[in-house]
Motif scaffolding. Structure first.
Motif, mmCIF file in Angstrom:
data_model
loop_
_atom_site.group_PDB
_atom_site.id
_atom_site.type_symbol
_atom_site.label_atom_id
_atom_site.label_comp_id
_atom_site.label_asym_id
_atom_site.label_seq_id
_atom_site.Cartn_x
_atom_site.Cartn_y
_atom_site.Cartn_z
ATOM 1 N N PRO A 214 0.810 -1.218 0.000
ATOM 2 C CA PRO A 214 0.000 0.000 0.000
ATOM 3 C C PRO A 214 0.847 1.274 0.000
ATOM 4 N N ALA A 215 1.971 1.233 0.694
ATOM 5 C CA ALA A 215 2.845 2.413 0.723
ATOM 6 C C ALA A 215 3.446 2.685 -0.652
ATOM 7 N N ALA A 216 3.824 1.641 -1.361
ATOM 8 C CA ALA A 216 4.412 1.816 -2.691
ATOM 9 C C ALA A 216 3.381 2.340 -3.679
ATOM 10 N N ILE A 217 2.163 1.824 -3.631
ATOM 11 C CA ILE A 217 1.092 2.306 -4.507
ATOM 12 C C ILE A 217 0.794 3.768 -4.202
ATOM 13 N N GLN A 218 0.720 4.114 -2.920
ATOM 14 C CA GLN A 218 0.450 5.500 -2.523
ATOM 15 C C GLN A 218 1.569 6.428 -2.998
ATOM 16 N N GLN A 219 2.813 6.000 -2.879
ATOM 17 C CA GLN A 219 3.949 6.813 -3.320
ATOM 18 C C GLN A 219 3.905 7.030 -4.833
ATOM 19 N N ALA A 220 3.581 6.007 -5.580
ATOM 20 C CA ALA A 220 3.484 6.138 -7.033
ATOM 21 C C ALA A 220 2.363 7.102 -7.399
ATOM 22 N N ARG A 221 1.221 6.956 -6.754
ATOM 23 C CA ARG A 221 0.081 7.828 -7.034
ATOM 24 C C ARG A 221 0.421 9.282 -6.725
ATOM 25 N N GLU A 222 1.042 9.521 -5.573
ATOM 26 C CA GLU A 222 1.401 10.890 -5.197
ATOM 27 C C GLU A 222 2.418 11.491 -6.161
ATOM 28 N N GLY A 223 3.359 10.679 -6.612
ATOM 29 C CA GLY A 223 4.352 11.171 -7.563
ATOM 30 C C GLY A 223 3.724 11.604 -8.876
ATOM 31 N N PHE A 224 2.778 10.809 -9.374
ATOM 32 C CA PHE A 224 2.115 11.165 -10.622
ATOM 33 C C PHE A 224 1.191 12.360 -10.436
ATOM 34 N N ILE A 225 0.526 12.466 -9.292
ATOM 35 C CA ILE A 225 -0.331 13.622 -9.032
ATOM 36 C C ILE A 225 0.519 14.890 -8.937
ATOM 37 N N GLN A 226 1.654 14.798 -8.267
ATOM 38 C CA GLN A 226 2.542 15.949 -8.127
ATOM 39 C C GLN A 226 3.068 16.404 -9.490
ATOM 40 N N ASN A 227 3.370 15.465 -10.372
ATOM 41 C CA ASN A 227 3.908 15.814 -11.689
ATOM 42 C C ASN A 227 2.821 16.123 -12.711
ATOM 43 N N ARG A 228 1.563 16.020 -12.309
ATOM 44 C CA ARG A 228 0.456 16.315 -13.214
ATOM 45 C C ARG A 228 0.486 17.768 -13.674
ATOM 46 N N LYS A 229 1.008 18.643 -12.833
ATOM 47 C CA LYS A 229 1.039 20.068 -13.173
ATOM 48 C C LYS A 229 2.118 20.409 -14.211
ATOM 49 N N LEU A 230 2.994 19.464 -14.520
ATOM 50 C CA LEU A 230 4.002 19.716 -15.545
ATOM 51 C C LEU A 230 3.335 19.841 -16.905
ATOM 52 N N GLU A 231 3.820 20.765 -17.689
ATOM 53 C CA GLU A 231 3.238 21.006 -19.007
ATOM 54 C C GLU A 231 3.493 19.814 -19.918
ATOM 55 N N SER A 232 2.443 19.371 -20.571
ATOM 56 C CA SER A 232 2.569 18.251 -21.483
ATOM 57 C C SER A 232 3.541 18.593 -22.594
ATOM 58 N N GLY A 233 4.489 17.727 -22.809
ATOM 59 C CA GLY A 233 5.483 17.951 -23.848
ATOM 60 C C GLY A 233 6.734 18.648 -23.369
ATOM 61 N N SER A 234 6.776 19.017 -22.085
ATOM 62 C CA SER A 234 7.965 19.697 -21.578
ATOM 63 C C SER A 234 9.077 18.691 -21.301
ATOM 64 N N ILE A 235 10.269 19.208 -21.226
ATOM 65 C CA ILE A 235 11.425 18.365 -20.912
ATOM 66 C C ILE A 235 11.261 17.738 -19.527
ATOM 67 N N GLU A 236 10.749 18.513 -18.568
ATOM 68 C CA GLU A 236 10.571 18.013 -17.198
ATOM 69 C C GLU A 236 9.576 16.850 -17.170
ATOM 70 N N ALA A 237 8.496 16.977 -17.954
ATOM 71 C CA ALA A 237 7.506 15.897 -18.004
ATOM 72 C C ALA A 237 8.128 14.633 -18.596
ATOM 73 N N THR A 238 8.914 14.804 -19.644
ATOM 74 C CA THR A 238 9.581 13.659 -20.269
ATOM 75 C C THR A 238 10.555 13.004 -19.299
ATOM 76 N N GLN A 239 11.296 13.821 -18.552
ATOM 77 C CA GLN A 239 12.243 13.275 -17.573
ATOM 78 C C GLN A 239 11.509 12.541 -16.453
#
Length: 127
Positions: A41-66
């Protein structure tokens, strides 16, 4: 750091790649931590939080790709290098290897012991 421009195809496929990477990461977590009531459960939660946090990155940006490349690397490491062990009693553990688990001989393991390598170097290495 040099600026790199993304091609139109890379920009269009960024959202698709993010969703596919998330599914790939969740599958790797399921494979690696199946049956573990604490880590899973901790690993799933960490993955979910990471993707939610990076959701604000602009689609197509270098940061999103990284960020996508980083998540793909984490999924590969979980799939190939993490082995869960279950206690069988009497200070013995049974390891749960999968068909994806990377196996090396002792000589190669000793050669890599204590070395620090980037994910890119590990990914491209042939064992």
């Amino acid at each position: 750091m040099a600026t790199r421009f993304l091609s139109p195809a890379e920009i269009q496929s960024n959202a698709f790649a993010a969703r596919a990477t998330y599914r790939h990461l969740v599958r790797a977590i399921n494979l690696s931590f199946r049956g573990d009531r604490v880590v899973y459960p901790a690993a799933i939660q960490q993955a979910r939080e990471g993707f939610i946090q990076n959701r604000k990155l602009e689609s197509g940006s270098i940061e999103a790709t990284q960020a996508i490349e980083h998540a793909q690397g984490v999924a590969q490491i979980l799939r190939e290098n993490v082995v869960q062990g279950a206690s069988t009693g009497d200070d013995k553990y049974k390891l749960r290897f999968t068909k994806y688990t990377q196996r090396m001989d002792n000589a190669k393991t000793k050669e890599l012991k204590g070395t620090t390598k980037s994910f890119k170097e590990i990914k491209s290495a042939q064992f």
